[in-house]
Design an enzyme around this catalytic site. Structure first.
Site, PDB file in Angstrom:
ATOM      1  N   CYS A 163      42.115  52.469  43.393  1.00 50.57           N
ATOM      2  CA  CYS A 163      43.439  52.390  44.028  1.00 50.57           C
ATOM      3  C   CYS A 163      44.451  52.061  42.930  1.00 50.57           C
ATOM      4  O   CYS A 163      44.198  51.189  42.085  1.00 50.57           O
ATOM      5  CB  CYS A 163      43.462  51.312  45.110  1.00 50.57           C
ATOM      6  SG  CYS A 163      42.268  51.606  46.420  1.00 50.57           S
TER       7      CYS A 163
ATOM      8  N   CYS B 278      38.420  33.758  50.231  1.00 49.44           N
ATOM      9  CA  CYS B 278      38.482  35.194  49.969  1.00 49.44           C
ATOM     10  C   CYS B 278      37.392  35.517  48.945  1.00 49.44           C
ATOM     11  O   CYS B 278      37.399  34.976  47.836  1.00 49.44           O
ATOM     12  CB  CYS B 278      39.865  35.528  49.424  1.00 49.44           C
ATOM     13  SG  CYS B 278      40.028  37.236  48.944  1.00 49.44           S
TER      14      CYS B 278
ATOM     15  N   CYS C  79      35.160  47.953  40.967  1.00 48.55           N
ATOM     16  CA  CYS C  79      35.249  48.818  42.151  1.00 48.55           C
ATOM     17  C   CYS C  79      35.408  50.261  41.684  1.00 48.55           C
ATOM     18  O   CYS C  79      36.116  50.538  40.712  1.00 48.55           O
ATOM     19  CB  CYS C  79      36.441  48.417  43.006  1.00 48.55           C
ATOM     20  SG  CYS C  79      36.583  49.393  44.518  1.00 48.55           S
TER      21      CYS C  79
ATOM     22  N   CYS D 278      42.346  44.264  49.154  1.00 44.42           N
ATOM     23  CA  CYS D 278      41.065  44.032  48.518  1.00 44.42           C
ATOM     24  C   CYS D 278      41.217  44.319  47.032  1.00 44.42           C
ATOM     25  O   CYS D 278      41.845  45.274  46.628  1.00 44.42           O
ATOM     26  CB  CYS D 278      39.979  44.887  49.140  1.00 44.42           C
ATOM     27  SG  CYS D 278      40.357  46.619  49.210  1.00 44.42           S
TER      28      CYS D 278
ATOM     29  N   GLU E  52      35.690  36.965  40.938  1.00 45.46           N
ATOM     30  CA  GLU E  52      36.646  35.945  41.361  1.00 45.46           C
ATOM     31  C   GLU E  52      36.553  35.695  42.860  1.00 45.46           C
ATOM     32  O   GLU E  52      36.177  36.582  43.624  1.00 45.46           O
ATOM     33  CB  GLU E  52      38.078  36.402  41.054  1.00 45.46           C
ATOM     34  CG  GLU E  52      38.343  36.529  39.577  1.00 45.46           C
ATOM     35  CD  GLU E  52      39.794  36.891  39.287  1.00 45.46           C
ATOM     36  OE1 GLU E  52      40.216  36.650  38.161  1.00 45.46           O
ATOM     37  OE2 GLU E  52      40.480  37.412  40.171  1.00 45.46           O
TER      38      GLU E  52
ATOM     39  N   SER F  96      37.338  43.785  54.983  1.00 45.91           N
ATOM     40  CA  SER F  96      38.519  44.609  54.713  1.00 45.91           C
ATOM     41  C   SER F  96      38.103  45.854  53.932  1.00 45.91           C
ATOM     42  O   SER F  96      37.485  45.748  52.876  1.00 45.91           O
ATOM     43  CB  SER F  96      39.529  43.803  53.894  1.00 45.91           C
ATOM     44  OG  SER F  96      40.607  44.623  53.537  1.00 45.91           O
TER      45      SER F  96
ATOM     46  N   LEU G 198      45.742  50.316  54.808  1.00 41.38           N
ATOM     47  CA  LEU G 198      46.289  51.643  55.126  1.00 41.38           C
ATOM     48  C   LEU G 198      47.250  52.124  54.026  1.00 41.38           C
ATOM     49  O   LEU G 198      47.040  53.165  53.423  1.00 41.38           O
ATOM     50  CB  LEU G 198      47.001  51.551  56.477  1.00 41.38           C
ATOM     51  CG  LEU G 198      47.295  52.841  57.194  1.00 41.38           C
ATOM     52  CD1 LEU G 198      46.046  53.648  57.471  1.00 41.38           C
ATOM     53  CD2 LEU G 198      48.036  52.550  58.502  1.00 41.38           C
TER      54      LEU G 198
ATOM     55  N   ASN H 182      51.714  43.297  44.811  1.00 41.07           N
ATOM     56  CA  ASN H 182      51.682  42.350  43.699  1.00 41.07           C
ATOM     57  C   ASN H 182      50.993  42.963  42.485  1.00 41.07           C
ATOM     58  O   ASN H 182      50.306  42.282  41.756  1.00 41.07           O
ATOM     59  CB  ASN H 182      50.950  41.081  44.141  1.00 41.07           C
ATOM     60  CG  ASN H 182      50.931  40.035  43.053  1.00 41.07           C
ATOM     61  OD1 ASN H 182      51.917  39.841  42.363  1.00 41.07           O
ATOM     62  ND2 ASN H 182      49.795  39.392  42.864  1.00 41.07           N
TER      63      ASN H 182
ATOM     64  N   GLU I  99      34.767  47.157  47.218  1.00 38.00           N
ATOM     65  CA  GLU I  99      34.911  47.749  48.546  1.00 38.00           C
ATOM     66  C   GLU I  99      33.688  47.315  49.370  1.00 38.00           C
ATOM     67  O   GLU I  99      32.572  47.816  49.138  1.00 38.00           O
ATOM     68  CB  GLU I  99      34.999  49.278  48.415  1.00 38.00           C
ATOM     69  CG  GLU I  99      34.767  50.053  49.700  1.00 38.00           C
ATOM     70  CD  GLU I  99      35.611  49.615  50.888  1.00 38.00           C
ATOM     71  OE1 GLU I  99      36.846  49.711  50.818  1.00 38.00           O
ATOM     72  OE2 GLU I  99      35.020  49.164  51.889  1.00 38.00           O
TER      73      GLU I  99
ATOM     74  N   CYS J  39      45.824  48.503  42.102  1.00 39.89           N
ATOM     75  CA  CYS J  39      44.832  47.438  42.053  1.00 39.89           C
ATOM     76  C   CYS J  39      44.159  47.364  40.688  1.00 39.89           C
ATOM     77  O   CYS J  39      43.606  48.345  40.205  1.00 39.89           O
ATOM     78  CB  CYS J  39      43.781  47.688  43.131  1.00 39.89           C
ATOM     79  SG  CYS J  39      42.349  46.611  42.984  1.00 39.89           S
TER      80      CYS J  39
HETATM   81  S1  SF4 Z   1      42.138  47.825  46.415  1.00 37.39           S
HETATM   82 FE1  SF4 Z   1      39.997  47.364  47.008  1.00 37.39          FE
HETATM   83  S2  SF4 Z   1      39.067  49.398  47.293  1.00 37.39           S
HETATM   84 FE2  SF4 Z   1      40.936  49.719  46.124  1.00 37.39          FE
HETATM   85  S3  SF4 Z   1      40.272  49.698  43.954  1.00 37.39           S
HETATM   86 FE3  SF4 Z   1      40.918  47.617  44.518  1.00 37.39          FE
HETATM   87  S4  SF4 Z   1      39.042  46.584  45.112  1.00 37.39           S
HETATM   88 FE4  SF4 Z   1      38.644  48.770  45.189  1.00 37.39          FE
END
Ligand code: SF4
Length: 356
Positions: free
Chosen positions: A116, A105, A112, A332, A92, A191, A215, A290, A160, A119
């Site tokens: 996280c 973006c 990834c 990200c 995307e 980022s 962070l 979000n 990432e 995410c």
């Molecule tokens: S926030 Fe960024 S680094 Fe973390 S899992 Fe999602 S895409 Fe990967």
């Protein structure tokens, strides 16, 4: 399979043309056709001999994506695109309009590995890196579709960026080439979730691009809980790398701080955020989370405001992000948030309208 011509830099293209006994100036002609005129077919390169156009067409692809879906959010003034890559995988990208500023973006990986917790991309795992050509192609395609000229690029889409370092830098070099897409290097932001060794590498190589660090926590325990990469690169080392970067480059950093209710959004967190970033030339973007996971819900507005007031009370450049646009890219990989998986295909991202 044909190679994507966008994966070639100027030297590689020139080497290829030399093998065909073409004059030197052909390289610039082709680069101009690709990046300035944004042609999508070799037949459009009318300043090239017909035989060379045919040769290029046999050897290379000029576009490797197809547009699978597009969602416009008139309220947020954002447009999200879902691209199908040559191998069937999906990524995307988003255009965010904010007055005269138009930000693209873009993604750097399919999925990834970093997981996280807030995410959705992290839940996919890493499927593969994008090539530099695939990164640049997002920009070229969105240029055609954008209603305003692009002013900013952010590597905040899927993946990432600092774990696909070479392709990202190569793509950023192409995107900023003064004779090509010509986007100011300062307006290209990479980022990262905190890949310490490559933050140092950016500094050592004096890369001219801007850096943002996601962070999201002010202590090691919380950071490890929401961003497992913190086990490998602890908070202290990350802040030290940020200091190193700013010292070595003379540039300011942006810290992104995604607010999650009950996790990192208390008043004491706001005070500690100021404390741990003190002495690092930086600005802080505060973004209510979000996530599609209720465990990582954004705090109520009054808590966001209180956090803001504490942070804004300091003599620092602090921005609390308007939710506009950031609904779909709070950090990200957040592009994926709000989407649903299609049943059979793990890699597919089925789009639903952007949340208002
Ligand atoms: S926030 Fe960024 S680094 Fe973390 S899992 Fe999602 S895409 Fe990967």
């Amino acid at each position: 399979m044909k190679e994507n011509i966008l994966n070639l830099d100027e030297t590689q293209l020139s080497d290829y043309l030399q093998l065909l006994d073409q004059p030197r100036y052909r390289t610039r002609q082709i680069m101009k056709g690709i990046y300035v005129k944004n042609y999508e077919e070799f037949s459009r390169f009318s300043d090239l001999p017909k035989a060379l156009r045919a040769e290029l067409d046999t050897t290379f692809l000029l576009r490797s994506f197809t547009l699978e879906d597009q969602i416009v959010s008139p309220k947020d003034d954002t447009t999200k695109f879902l691209w199908k890559l040559n191998d069937g995988m999906m990524i995307e990208s988003v255009i965010i309009y904010e007055g005269k500023r138009t930000t693209f973006c873009i993604s750097s990986q399919v999925g990834c590995a970093l997981d996280c917790k807030f995410c959705a991309t992290g839940r996919m795992g890493l499927l593969r890196n994008l090539t530099s050509g695939e990164i640049v192609e997002q920009v070229l395609l969105m240029k055609k579709l954008s209603r305003q000229p692009v002013t900013n690029i952010v590597f905040m889409g899927m993946g990432e960026p600092l774990l696909n370092y070479d392709a990202v830098i190569r793509a950023a070099d192409l995107i900023s080439d003064p004779e090509g897409l010509c986007i100011s290097r300062k307006k290209i932001t990479i980022s990262t979730s905190g890949i310490v060794k490559n933050i140092r590498r950016l500094a050592d190589e004096q890369q001219p691009y801007s850096l943002a660090i996601s962070l999201n926590a002010v202590d090691q325990t919380t950071r490890e809980r929401i961003m497992p990469i913190a086990r490998k690169y602890p908070l202290g080392e990350l802040l030290e790398a940020a200091r190193y970067y700013t010292r070595k480059t003379g540039k300011r950093i942006t810290f992104e701080y995604v607010l999650m209710d009950g996790l990192n959004s208390g008043e004491q967190d706001a005070h500690r955020l100021l404390k741990i970033t003190r002495g690092i030339p930086s600005k802080i973007n505060i973004i209510p989370c979000n996530s599609d996971d209720p465990l990582y819900a954004p705090p109520p507005d009054e808590k966001v405001l209180a956090f803001d007031q504490i942070v804004n009370g300091a003599e620092r450049t602090i921005t609390v992000r308007n939710r506009k646009g950031w609904d779909i890219q709070a950090a990200c990989g957040q592009l994926y948030a709000g989407n649903r998986r299609k049943s059979k295909q793990k890699t597919f991202i089925e789009s639903i309208p952007i949340k208002q």
